[in-house]
Each structure stands twice: as C-alpha cells, then as structure tokens.
Design a protein around this motif. Structure first.
Motif, mmCIF file in Angstrom:
data_model
loop_
_atom_site.group_PDB
_atom_site.id
_atom_site.type_symbol
_atom_site.label_atom_id
_atom_site.label_comp_id
_atom_site.label_asym_id
_atom_site.label_seq_id
_atom_site.Cartn_x
_atom_site.Cartn_y
_atom_site.Cartn_z
ATOM 1 N N ILE A 149 5.013 -0.855 -5.981
ATOM 2 C CA ILE A 149 3.660 -0.719 -6.514
ATOM 3 C C ILE A 149 2.987 0.390 -5.729
ATOM 4 C CG2 ILE A 149 1.388 -1.794 -6.777
ATOM 5 C CD1 ILE A 149 2.798 -4.477 -7.081
ATOM 6 N N ASN A 150 2.677 1.480 -6.407
ATOM 7 C CA ASN A 150 2.102 2.642 -5.723
ATOM 8 C C ASN A 150 2.885 2.981 -4.455
ATOM 9 O OD1 ASN A 150 0.040 3.250 -7.564
ATOM 10 N ND2 ASN A 150 -1.341 1.733 -6.650
ATOM 11 N N GLY A 151 4.205 3.011 -4.607
ATOM 12 C CA GLY A 151 5.068 3.423 -3.508
ATOM 13 C C GLY A 151 5.385 2.360 -2.483
ATOM 14 N N LEU A 152 4.871 1.158 -2.625
ATOM 15 C CA LEU A 152 5.149 0.080 -1.671
ATOM 16 C C LEU A 152 6.147 -0.901 -2.288
ATOM 17 C CD1 LEU A 152 4.436 -1.185 1.105
ATOM 18 C CD2 LEU A 152 2.714 -2.547 -0.092
ATOM 19 N N GLU A 153 7.284 -1.072 -1.624
ATOM 20 C CA GLU A 153 8.307 -1.965 -2.155
ATOM 21 C C GLU A 153 7.837 -3.414 -2.122
ATOM 22 O OE1 GLU A 153 12.689 -3.658 -0.965
ATOM 23 O OE2 GLU A 153 12.204 -1.619 -0.341
ATOM 24 N N VAL A 154 7.978 -4.099 -3.259
ATOM 25 C CA VAL A 154 7.623 -5.509 -3.342
ATOM 26 C C VAL A 154 8.814 -6.363 -3.764
ATOM 27 C CG1 VAL A 154 5.188 -5.032 -3.824
ATOM 28 C CG2 VAL A 154 6.797 -5.294 -5.731
ATOM 29 N N ALA A 155 9.914 -5.728 -4.170
ATOM 30 C CA ALA A 155 11.095 -6.482 -4.585
ATOM 31 C C ALA A 155 12.307 -5.564 -4.546
ATOM 32 C CB ALA A 155 10.907 -7.046 -5.996
ATOM 33 N N ARG A 156 13.475 -6.172 -4.376
ATOM 34 C CA ARG A 156 14.726 -5.419 -4.430
ATOM 35 C C ARG A 156 15.824 -6.311 -4.981
ATOM 36 N NH1 ARG A 156 16.693 -3.916 1.523
ATOM 37 N NH2 ARG A 156 14.755 -2.728 1.448
ATOM 38 N N ILE A 157 16.841 -5.692 -5.548
ATOM 39 C CA ILE A 157 18.002 -6.423 -6.040
ATOM 40 C C ILE A 157 19.085 -6.337 -4.979
ATOM 41 C CG2 ILE A 157 19.763 -6.561 -7.838
ATOM 42 C CD1 ILE A 157 17.762 -5.229 -9.741
ATOM 43 N N VAL A 158 19.570 -7.498 -4.533
ATOM 44 C CA VAL A 158 20.586 -7.519 -3.478
ATOM 45 C C VAL A 158 21.885 -8.089 -4.029
ATOM 46 C CG1 VAL A 158 18.892 -7.698 -1.627
ATOM 47 C CG2 VAL A 158 19.834 -9.792 -2.628
ATOM 48 N N HIS A 159 22.994 -7.611 -3.458
ATOM 49 C CA HIS A 159 24.336 -8.005 -3.886
ATOM 50 C C HIS A 159 25.135 -8.460 -2.668
ATOM 51 C CE1 HIS A 159 23.988 -5.869 -7.866
ATOM 52 N NE2 HIS A 159 23.078 -5.205 -7.168
ATOM 53 N N GLY A 160 25.993 -9.443 -2.859
ATOM 54 C CA GLY A 160 26.918 -9.839 -1.800
ATOM 55 C C GLY A 160 26.352 -10.815 -0.800
ATOM 56 N N HIS A 161 25.129 -10.533 -0.327
ATOM 57 C CA HIS A 161 24.477 -11.439 0.632
ATOM 58 C C HIS A 161 22.983 -11.176 0.626
ATOM 59 C CE1 HIS A 161 23.942 -8.083 3.442
ATOM 60 N NE2 HIS A 161 25.192 -7.752 3.147
ATOM 61 N N GLU A 203 0.509 -9.707 -7.929
ATOM 62 C CA GLU A 203 -0.943 -9.922 -8.012
ATOM 63 C C GLU A 203 -1.615 -9.626 -6.670
ATOM 64 O OE1 GLU A 203 -4.188 -13.417 -9.169
ATOM 65 O OE2 GLU A 203 -2.052 -13.913 -8.984
ATOM 66 N N ILE A 204 -1.002 -10.097 -5.576
ATOM 67 C CA ILE A 204 -1.579 -9.882 -4.248
ATOM 68 C C ILE A 204 -1.601 -8.396 -3.901
ATOM 69 C CG2 ILE A 204 -1.249 -10.294 -1.778
ATOM 70 C CD1 ILE A 204 -0.016 -13.018 -2.545
ATOM 71 N N VAL A 205 -0.474 -7.720 -4.120
ATOM 72 C CA VAL A 205 -0.379 -6.314 -3.721
ATOM 73 C C VAL A 205 -1.285 -5.441 -4.580
ATOM 74 C CG1 VAL A 205 1.167 -4.337 -3.514
ATOM 75 C CG2 VAL A 205 1.929 -6.610 -2.778
ATOM 76 N N ARG A 206 -1.327 -5.695 -5.878
ATOM 77 C CA ARG A 206 -2.176 -4.867 -6.741
ATOM 78 C C ARG A 206 -3.650 -5.020 -6.388
ATOM 79 N NH1 ARG A 206 0.640 -2.138 -10.325
ATOM 80 N NH2 ARG A 206 2.489 -3.046 -11.340
ATOM 81 N N THR A 207 -4.048 -6.174 -5.888
ATOM 82 C CA THR A 207 -5.439 -6.382 -5.498
ATOM 83 C C THR A 207 -5.848 -5.419 -4.386
ATOM 84 O OG1 THR A 207 -5.374 -8.721 -6.122
ATOM 85 C CG2 THR A 207 -7.088 -8.062 -4.556
ATOM 86 N N HIS A 208 -4.933 -5.159 -3.472
ATOM 87 C CA HIS A 208 -5.269 -4.347 -2.299
ATOM 88 C C HIS A 208 -4.791 -2.901 -2.394
ATOM 89 C CE1 HIS A 208 -6.675 -7.844 -0.072
ATOM 90 N NE2 HIS A 208 -5.574 -8.489 -0.442
ATOM 91 N N ARG A 209 -3.664 -2.675 -3.059
ATOM 92 C CA ARG A 209 -3.115 -1.313 -3.103
ATOM 93 C C ARG A 209 -3.606 -0.610 -4.368
ATOM 94 N NH1 ARG A 209 0.586 0.972 0.309
ATOM 95 N NH2 ARG A 209 1.873 2.708 -0.431
ATOM 96 N N ARG A 210 -4.845 -0.229 -4.330
ATOM 97 C CA ARG A 210 -5.487 0.461 -5.451
ATOM 98 C C ARG A 210 -6.589 1.351 -4.903
ATOM 99 N NH1 ARG A 210 -10.362 -1.958 -6.091
ATOM 100 N NH2 ARG A 210 -10.568 -4.062 -5.217
ATOM 101 N N PRO A 211 -6.959 2.391 -5.634
ATOM 102 C CA PRO A 211 -8.048 3.252 -5.177
ATOM 103 C C PRO A 211 -9.345 2.469 -5.017
ATOM 104 C CG PRO A 211 -6.852 4.267 -6.995
ATOM 105 C CD PRO A 211 -6.357 2.859 -6.892
ATOM 106 N N GLY A 212 -10.058 2.717 -3.931
ATOM 107 C CA GLY A 212 -11.351 2.078 -3.711
ATOM 108 C C GLY A 212 -11.301 0.721 -3.053
ATOM 109 N N ALA A 213 -10.108 0.159 -2.843
ATOM 110 C CA ALA A 213 -10.008 -1.156 -2.199
ATOM 111 C C ALA A 213 -10.377 -1.052 -0.723
ATOM 112 C CB ALA A 213 -8.588 -1.702 -2.337
ATOM 113 N N GLU A 214 -10.908 -2.145 -0.171
ATOM 114 C CA GLU A 214 -11.216 -2.162 1.255
ATOM 115 C C GLU A 214 -9.930 -2.008 2.064
ATOM 116 O OE1 GLU A 214 -13.424 -5.572 2.391
ATOM 117 O OE2 GLU A 214 -15.087 -5.181 1.006
#
Length: 338
Positions: A149-161, A203-214
């Motif tokens: 989200i705007n360059g911040l990783e919030v999820a990844r797909i992992v394989h094997g372990h 939802e949590i990340v989009r609340t804060h990682r946006r223009p104008g957020a505190e």
C-alpha cells in the motif's frame, strides 16, 4: 566515557591496520593519517587510501564525496566484505577508485562482480488474485510476490515454510507490516481467513498511509517506495509514458533501513528509462541507481527522482561523475499527493 574510549580505541586500531596494509603493498613512505567516519584514512599528496569498517556499499558515496573535498585524484578503498559488488559500482564512475580485498595482513585488487539475475517468483495465481482483489500494488522482489500500500508491504506469498520456519505443503499469504507483525498476525488472527486478515491490515494501513494523515510509523516507513508507487501510478509526472517497479541490484536489507526504490519504463518515444526514487539526502542514491541500471538496462537513461527539498549539490556532483551521467528530477510540492 566508556563509549568514547571504545570508539577512540577502535579508531586507533583501524588506523594502525591501514598503515600496515598500505606499507605491505605499496612500500614504506610518508603518509598522513586522516579521519574518515566508519573507517580510517591515509593521504600522500593527491593519493588516498581508506579502510572501510562500516557497510562498504553505504560508505562508498561518502568516500567519493570525501575524496573530492580532499582534492584526491587517486583513491584506494580497502574492504573486507562485499568487495566485488563495490568494485562493480566503482566501475560505473569516471576515474573510479580501486577496490582492494583485505585478507588478513594483505590486500589484493578485486574484479567487479557480475550482475545477478533476478529470481523468478513461484507460481500461486489464486493467492496473487487475492492481493489484486484487495487493491494492493503487487510486485515481485527477491523472488517473493508482495502486496503493498503506497510502497509499504502488508502481505507476501510464502512457499516451503513460513517466516517462523514452519514447513508448509502449500503456499500461503502472510499478512503484516514487517517480519514481527507477520508473526504477530499469524499468532493472534490465525483463525481468520486470508481475506479477513488482509482486510483488517489493509484498513489499518490505509488509514495512516495517505496524504494529509497525522505522523505515524506507518507513514514514515519506506518513503522512497511510496514515491515510487506514486510515479508508477502516474509516470507522466516525470515525463514518462510507462513505469513499473524494478528490483535493486542488491536486496533491501530490511523494512526500516532506507534503500533506493527503483523502477523501469519508457519515455513517450520508446526510449528506455531507469528511475531511482529517494527521499532525504542519501549518498548511496547515485551508486545504487547506477548499479541497478547496469543490471536492468545499461543503455537506459537514468533519472534520480527526489523531493525538491532534497535536490542537493552533492547528489548532482555524484550524478555527473558517472560514465553515463544521471539526471536529477526534483518533485515540487507534496510528492505524496496524486
């Protein structure tokens, strides 16, 4: 007091080591010791030797700037780690420094490392579709499919372990910002479906990682990747027709460390362009960007995109020293705003 004494002692040891290494290779001569942050230095006329004790790749830009300010025309860099990669980056510059590998009490010149081929991601189309459905920026880096989200990783797909090392038979989505958050999410919300886990974090990340957020940790991490995300979404902002994320030549160490964010694309006339995004004054910007261009498209035009306030003369000086100089593109105003 103890810390200052320890630092002074370390500095003295590095200075003595450098004198011995240089004398053994170049012979005894009058050389003046000089201070260099994260290492030690010797100067004889317009020739200098620097022993790098800190991260050699991060110290490379500062070493070039230091040499220019000292009016050094022949620079020798002595390192124990990452010498071949450092030599590859040095070769991108006109009048490059010589890189030496420290091996015990001797040094040897190092040939540049070859460029590594980017790793392909393992296939997991159904999981990748979940990232797309969550309206995430889906990129592949280090052979891992990630959702940002705007360059911040919030999820990844992992394989094997999993990230905790637990073996898995099928690929899964791990949700969270950074390794610790992925572990915590798995522990506290492991009973939720991947879709519900994603929805909660998004939802949590989009609340804060946006223009104008505190100000919040979620909008302070990886600003250079946020800038890249904005340019990928709107390449015309820097005069380009198309742009997509590009892996760096050297993997990003971790989420909290600043690292240049790379992209590759085309101008309107089809000319290939490599773009390096950085926020703040980072002396690693030019070497890292040149290294990434070398790996992806050596003949491409190289653009260094920074907020206007970070358009510093020292960056322009380093950009002009490249064999194929880079262009600085300052972004006026709030670069976070679409």
């Amino acid at each position: 007091m103890t810390s200052d004494h320890s630092a002074a002692s370390r500095s003295g040891l590095l200075a003595a080591k450098l004198r011995a290494l240089v004398a053994a290779r170049f012979g005894a001569a009058e050389r003046v010791p000089v201070d260099f942050p994260g290492g030690a230095g010797l100067v004889a006329g317009d020739v200098a030797w620097l022993l790098i004790d800190a991260d050699p790749l991060k110290a490379f830009g500062p070493a070039l700037v230091w040499a220019d300010r000292q009016e050094v025309t022949e620079l020798h860099l002595l390192v124990e780690d990452q010498a071949p990669i450092l030599a590859r980056r040095a070769a991108c510059f006109a009048e490059p420094p010589t890189v030496w590998q420290v091996d015990g009490t001797t040094i040897e010149p190092v040939p540049p490392a070859s460029v590594a081929t980017a790793a392909d991601a393992e296939s997991a189309p159904a999981l990748a579709e979940l990232l797309v459905d969550a309206d995430l920026e889906v990129i592949v880096e280090d052979g891992i499919v990630r959702g940002e989200i705007n360059g911040l990783e919030v999820a990844r797909i992992v394989h094997g372990h999993t990230s905790t090392g637990v073996p898995i038979d099928e690929p899964i989505i791990e949700v969270g910002v950074g390794h610790a958050d992925r572990e915590l999410t798995a522990m506290l919300h492991g009973g939720l479906s991947p879709v519900d886990q994603l929805a909660r974090v998004v939802e949590i990340v989009r609340t804060h990682r946006r223009p104008g957020a505190e100000r919040h940790p979620l909008n302070q991490l990886a600003p250079e990747r946020w800038l890249r995300a904005r340019l990928v979404a709107d390449p015309a902002r820097v005069g380009l027709a198309r742009l997509r994320p590009l892996e760096p030549a050297v993997p990003r160490p971790n989420l909290r460390d600043r690292a240049v964010a790379m992209a590759i694309g085309e101008a309107a006339d089809g000319e290939p362009v490599v773009v390096a995004c950085s926020v703040g004054i980072d002396l690693d910007l030019v070497p890292a960007a040149a290294d990434a261009r070398l790996a992806a498209s050596p003949e491409a035009r190289l653009l260094l995109v920074v907020p206007a306030r970070d358009d510093h003369p020292v960056t322009r000086q380093l950009a002009a020293r490249l064999l194929d100089p880079a262009e600085i593109v300052p972004i006026e105003g709030d670069w976070r705003t679409p």
